[in-house]
Write a protein that holds these residues in place. Structure first.
Motif, PDB file in Angstrom:
ATOM      1  N   GLU A 226       0.837  -1.192   0.000  1.00 46.03           N
ATOM      2  CA  GLU A 226       0.000   0.000   0.000  1.00 46.03           C
ATOM      3  C   GLU A 226       0.876   1.247   0.000  1.00 46.03           C
ATOM      4  O   GLU A 226       1.753   1.401   0.846  1.00 46.03           O
ATOM      5  CB  GLU A 226      -0.921  -0.005   1.222  1.00 46.03           C
ATOM      6  N   GLY A 227       0.626   2.147  -0.935  1.00 45.08           N
ATOM      7  CA  GLY A 227       1.383   3.388  -1.003  1.00 45.08           C
ATOM      8  C   GLY A 227       2.688   3.218  -1.762  1.00 45.08           C
ATOM      9  O   GLY A 227       3.238   2.122  -1.874  1.00 45.08           O
ATOM     10  N   LYS A 228       3.181   4.295  -2.307  1.00 45.44           N
ATOM     11  CA  LYS A 228       4.425   4.278  -3.069  1.00 45.44           C
ATOM     12  C   LYS A 228       5.592   3.885  -2.168  1.00 45.44           C
ATOM     13  O   LYS A 228       5.663   4.269  -1.008  1.00 45.44           O
ATOM     14  CB  LYS A 228       4.700   5.651  -3.676  1.00 45.44           C
ATOM     15  N   ASP A 229       6.506   3.102  -2.729  1.00 48.47           N
ATOM     16  CA  ASP A 229       7.681   2.664  -1.977  1.00 48.47           C
ATOM     17  C   ASP A 229       8.937   2.987  -2.789  1.00 48.47           C
ATOM     18  O   ASP A 229       9.009   2.677  -3.982  1.00 48.47           O
ATOM     19  CB  ASP A 229       7.621   1.166  -1.690  1.00 48.47           C
TER      20      ASP A 229
ATOM     21  N   ASN B  11       3.234   0.557  -7.095  1.00 48.37           N
ATOM     22  CA  ASN B  11       3.898   1.179  -5.948  1.00 48.37           C
ATOM     23  C   ASN B  11       5.404   0.954  -5.917  1.00 48.37           C
ATOM     24  O   ASN B  11       6.153   1.800  -5.418  1.00 48.37           O
ATOM     25  CB  ASN B  11       3.278   0.665  -4.646  1.00 48.37           C
ATOM     26  N   TYR B  12       5.876  -0.177  -6.449  1.00 46.88           N
ATOM     27  CA  TYR B  12       7.304  -0.507  -6.353  1.00 46.88           C
ATOM     28  C   TYR B  12       8.040  -0.339  -7.678  1.00 46.88           C
ATOM     29  O   TYR B  12       9.269  -0.186  -7.690  1.00 46.88           O
ATOM     30  CB  TYR B  12       7.474  -1.942  -5.844  1.00 46.88           C
TER      31      TYR B  12
END
Length: 406
Positions: free
Chosen positions: A55-58, A132-133
């Motif tokens: 969840e969310g940008k990494d 995200n990755y």
């Protein structure tokens, strides 16, 4: 015709660290307690493969590049070899093929043929991960029948050794790079026959939808090996079931409506799994074990139905008949009435049942490569988690950057 291209990837700067930082792309359940320890190793590939949250940008991938943990390699075609001992027969096998970038087209005889069903929820999670990755560290594995010896002849070209090591399961991995002058020959290798997808159905479908969503033509890292080098029989994925309330006698009462239930020792159940298939399955419970032979007319209907012929009947009956016909259990349970897991490892499965971690295990037999080939060419699809191709690809061998690929 499937289209393959030289692959431009990142690799660990210190290739000597591969044995410590890579891992076989096994189902998480097969790692047991070892999985958690991998997350504690700095820069381990599991952090960019099975992250604890997507969840969310990494920014981990970008940080690894900036710190010099990973270095970019020029576009190349690789020769990849796996030497291993078969986990059931103990025989030694050698799998060899090429690692390249595969153009992601829709499923079909002109590109890639599947053999297993796909879980849409898993695909959605995969798309979220890529968003995200922005990295793919999990190559897919395809098989190619090579009657004209094109691929086999290409594999005889000179190579430069990149890395060679033994993983935690005893498989020897050898990665080599072909000379650049041979790259032009790669485009005509796969003209005769389609590619059979052995491992990576969800990964391939994820990339189809990812490319479609963002109007991209991103390649997927792919290992294409000779089907002739595979063992004659594929390992099966056994089923593990856990109910909130479970009584052995109730399960046996239900199963006897559909099967002849023959008591057998657990040791003989394991021996039974490598025998030629006759339509039977094994059942392991905490205190007893059985062979299940279908006798009910409803079972015979599934067996005689064309959609369940060949390999399909061996897997689909367990998933669609046995589990779904346990109606007495279903009525007494919550919506998620059983906890279903999969394992290729008979010893681990038996241990989980005996310890109470699972209530019972359904033991399947592996199908032959010939049967699988007929099934795929007949456009039949097995249920999800029907086959277990061993050994698995390594996560962390290559890292494919989704941000700089055209």
């Amino acid at each position: 015709m499937a289209q393959v291209f030289p692959l431009e990837v990142y690799m660990y700067s210190d290739l000597q660290s591969l044995p410590k930082l890579s891992f076989p792309l096994m189902p998480k359940e097969e790692f047991s307690n070892d999985l958690e320890s991998l997350y504690k190793i700095p820069f381990h590939s599991i952090l960019l493969t099975y992250p604890k949250t997507s969840e969310g940008k990494d920014s981990s991938f970008e940080e690894w590049k900036k710190k010099g943990v990973l270095k970019k390699e020029g576009a190349a075609i690789y020769k990849y070899t796996q030497e291993y001992k078969h986990p059931v027969s103990g025989k030694l096998f050698k799998r060899v093929g090429i690692m390249a970038g595969l153009k992601v087209d829709d499923w079909g005889p002109e590109s890639v043929l599947p053999h297993e069903g796909i879980n849409s929820e898993v695909v959605e999670q995969g798309i979220q991960f890529l968003e995200n990755y922005q990295v793919n560290s999990s190559p897919i594995h395809l098989l190619y029948s090579d009657p004209e010896q094109r691929l086999r002849n290409y594999l005889e070209n000179p190579t430069e050794l990149i890395s060679m090591f033994t993983d935690s399961l005893g498989t020897i991995h050898k990665l080599e790079k072909f000379e650049e002058r041979t790259y032009k020959d790669i485009y005509k290798l796969f003209k005769s026959n389609p590619l059979f997808l052995a491992d990576g159905h969800h990964r391939y479908q994820t990339m189809i939808l990812f490319n479609r969503k963002y109007s991209k033509n991103t390649l997927i890292p792919a290992y294409i090996s000779l089907i002739e080098n595979e063992p004659p029989r594929i390992l099966p994925f056994h089923r593990l079931v856990k109910l909130s309330e479970f009584k052995e006698e109730k399960l046996l009462h239900i199963l006897k409506k559909f099967f002849q239930v023959q008591p057998i020792s657990s040791e003989n159940v394991e021996a039974f799994t490598v025998q030629e298939d006759g339509g039977e399955w094994g059942l392991i419970m905490k205190s007893q074990s059985f062979i299940l032979k279908p006798i009910n007319e409803k079972v015979k209907h599934f067996i005689n139905n064309k959609a369940y012929n060949e390999a399909g009947q061996k897997m689909a009956l367990i998933d669609y008949l046995v589990l779904k016909y346990l109606e007495d259990f279903k009525k007494e349970q919550a919506k998620n009435w059983f906890n279903l897991k999969f394992s290729y490892n008979f010893t681990k499965l038996t241990r989980k049942v005996r310890s109470g971690e699972a209530d019972f295990g359904l033991i399947l037999k592996g199908i032959s490569m010939k049967t699988l080939g007929r099934t795929v060419l007949d456009n039949s699809i097995l249920p999800e988690k029907s086959t277990f191709f061993y050994p698995k690809m390594l996560a962390g061998l290559v890292f494919y950057d989704l941000t700089d690929q055209n």
